[in-house]
Scaffold this active site. Structure first.
Site, PDB file in Angstrom:
ATOM      1  N   CYS A  12      -7.952 -11.125   0.843  1.00  0.00           N
ATOM      2  CA  CYS A  12      -7.705 -11.962   2.005  1.00  0.00           C
ATOM      3  C   CYS A  12      -8.750 -11.647   3.078  1.00  0.00           C
ATOM      4  O   CYS A  12      -9.557 -10.726   2.932  1.00  0.00           O
ATOM      5  CB  CYS A  12      -6.297 -11.698   2.556  1.00  0.00           C
ATOM      6  SG  CYS A  12      -6.070 -10.005   3.142  1.00  0.00           S
ATOM      7  N   HIS A 125       6.843   1.243   4.873  1.00  0.00           N
ATOM      8  CA  HIS A 125       5.489   0.697   4.748  1.00  0.00           C
ATOM      9  C   HIS A 125       4.686   1.044   5.998  1.00  0.00           C
ATOM     10  O   HIS A 125       5.200   0.932   7.126  1.00  0.00           O
ATOM     11  CB  HIS A 125       5.554  -0.823   4.569  1.00  0.00           C
ATOM     12  CG  HIS A 125       4.268  -1.427   4.108  1.00  0.00           C
ATOM     13  ND1 HIS A 125       3.214  -1.645   4.962  1.00  0.00           N
ATOM     14  CD2 HIS A 125       3.850  -1.848   2.881  1.00  0.00           C
ATOM     15  CE1 HIS A 125       2.206  -2.179   4.293  1.00  0.00           C
ATOM     16  NE2 HIS A 125       2.569  -2.313   3.025  1.00  0.00           N
ATOM     17  N   GLU A 127       2.373  -0.483   7.610  1.00  0.00           N
ATOM     18  CA  GLU A 127       2.270  -1.580   8.580  1.00  0.00           C
ATOM     19  C   GLU A 127       3.488  -1.625   9.481  1.00  0.00           C
ATOM     20  O   GLU A 127       3.387  -1.719  10.703  1.00  0.00           O
ATOM     21  CB  GLU A 127       2.124  -2.923   7.855  1.00  0.00           C
ATOM     22  CG  GLU A 127       2.114  -4.113   8.790  1.00  0.00           C
ATOM     23  CD  GLU A 127       2.327  -5.444   8.090  1.00  0.00           C
ATOM     24  OE1 GLU A 127       3.030  -6.300   8.642  1.00  0.00           O
ATOM     25  OE2 GLU A 127       1.764  -5.624   6.986  1.00  0.00           O
ATOM     26  N   SER A 219       1.096  -1.930  -3.666  1.00  0.00           N
ATOM     27  CA  SER A 219       0.762  -3.026  -2.755  1.00  0.00           C
ATOM     28  C   SER A 219       1.949  -3.972  -2.607  1.00  0.00           C
ATOM     29  O   SER A 219       2.415  -4.556  -3.577  1.00  0.00           O
ATOM     30  CB  SER A 219      -0.454  -3.797  -3.289  1.00  0.00           C
ATOM     31  OG  SER A 219      -0.581  -5.038  -2.646  1.00  0.00           O
ATOM     32  N   SER A 263      -5.382  -7.241  -1.878  1.00  0.00           N
ATOM     33  CA  SER A 263      -6.250  -6.064  -1.812  1.00  0.00           C
ATOM     34  C   SER A 263      -6.943  -5.780  -3.141  1.00  0.00           C
ATOM     35  O   SER A 263      -7.467  -4.693  -3.364  1.00  0.00           O
ATOM     36  CB  SER A 263      -5.435  -4.834  -1.376  1.00  0.00           C
ATOM     37  OG  SER A 263      -4.307  -4.661  -2.200  1.00  0.00           O
TER      38      SER A 263
END
EC number: 1.17.7.4
Length: 285
Positions: A12, A125, A127, A219, A263
């Protein structure tokens, strides 16, 4: 056997940007850079950056030694760690994906305005951990409506999503909150590339009789692609490289669909396709 790639797949914008930043951070032979946590969730690409560009991967900022620069991973780091990093004097290179910076800013702003935060995502996670740290109010991280049922909800909430989650599940979380909370502010923070990749894998898995999803096992967005694929095509497999392919999976198959997480580098995907072509030749020789 026909081998067909999904219409949208792979790197991305945020990952491409982070890889380029990491490559450009390479200095002299004596100069090294280090990412705080894995830059992206793909061990093969991380090893390439280490071998070719001397970019090390550290678990946290306490592992920094004599590195010249610290690269902030695509998933971001906590606000507290960023402040500590600034006090070290090391050069900071920010590779945080803009789609991750967005929910960080939203959480900081809305919590300062008195809203408690609901995040649809995985609390473990990186993030999500980073986004949570920007809130001055309580944060509720949930993966399902069932988890929300056990949460004491305030009268004002702002709801966001981890960038790699499924839009349908986010909508169900929002609907539940709208029916029970007086004031709900909704921010769709799911990445556009995630939505496009999910829709593409849904379309391909609907017609394929075997699916291969390529990406890191840790992921989140890759696992989402695999789950969508598995729901539509029972013979779906999640692999990190061509070495995991099993010729038995493809016997008597007519259409093999291939997709990859955000990714997953193109060179890994191409290696998988080449091996699939070799398997097909062997099976049909």
């Amino acid at each position: 056997m026909k081998i067909e790639l999904a219409k949208n797949y792979g790197f991305c914008f945020g990952v491409k940007r982070a890889i380029k930043i990491a490559e450009n951070s390479a200095g002299s032979q004596e100069s090294t850079s280090a990412t705080i946590g894995e830059l992206i969730h793909n061990s093969l690409e991380i090893n390439r950056l280490k071998d070719n560009f001397r970019v090390k991967t550290l678990k946290n900022i306490s592992e920094l030694t004599d590195e010249k620069r610290a690269i902030i991973r695509t998933h971001g780091i906590t606000k507290g760690d960023l402040e500590k990093l600034k006090t070290t004097g090391i050069e900071i290179v920010d590779a945080t994906c803009p789609f991750v910076t967005k929910p960080q800013n939203i959480v900081e702003k809305m919590s300062n305005e008195g809203y408690e935060i609901v995040i649809f995502g995985d609390i473990n996670h990186p993030e999500v951990r980073g986004v949570m740290s920007y809130s001055s109010k309580p944060v509720h991280v949930v993966l399902s409506i069932d988890e929300l049922k056990n949460t004491k909800l305030p009268q004002k909430v702002a709801v966001i999503s981890q960038t790699t989650k499924k839009i349908e599940e986010f909508i169900s979380i929002v609907t539940y909150l709208m029916q029970r909370v007086k004031e709900v502010r909704v921010f769709n923070t799911i990445c556009n590339a995630t939505l496009e990749n999910q829709e593409a894998v849904r379309e391909l898995a609907s017609k394929a009789d075997v699916m291969v999803i390529v990406g890191g096992k840790n992921s989140s967005n890759t696992k989402q692609l695999y789950l969508i694929s598995k729901n539509l095509c029972k013979d779906s497999y999640l692999i990190e490289s061509q070495n995991e392919l099993n010729s038995e999976w493809f016997k008597n198959k007519k259409i093999c669909g291939v997709s990859a997480g955000a990714s997953t580098p193109e060179w890994v995907i191409q290696n998988v396709i080449k091996e699939l072509e070799n398997i097909d030749k062997i099976c049909n020789s």
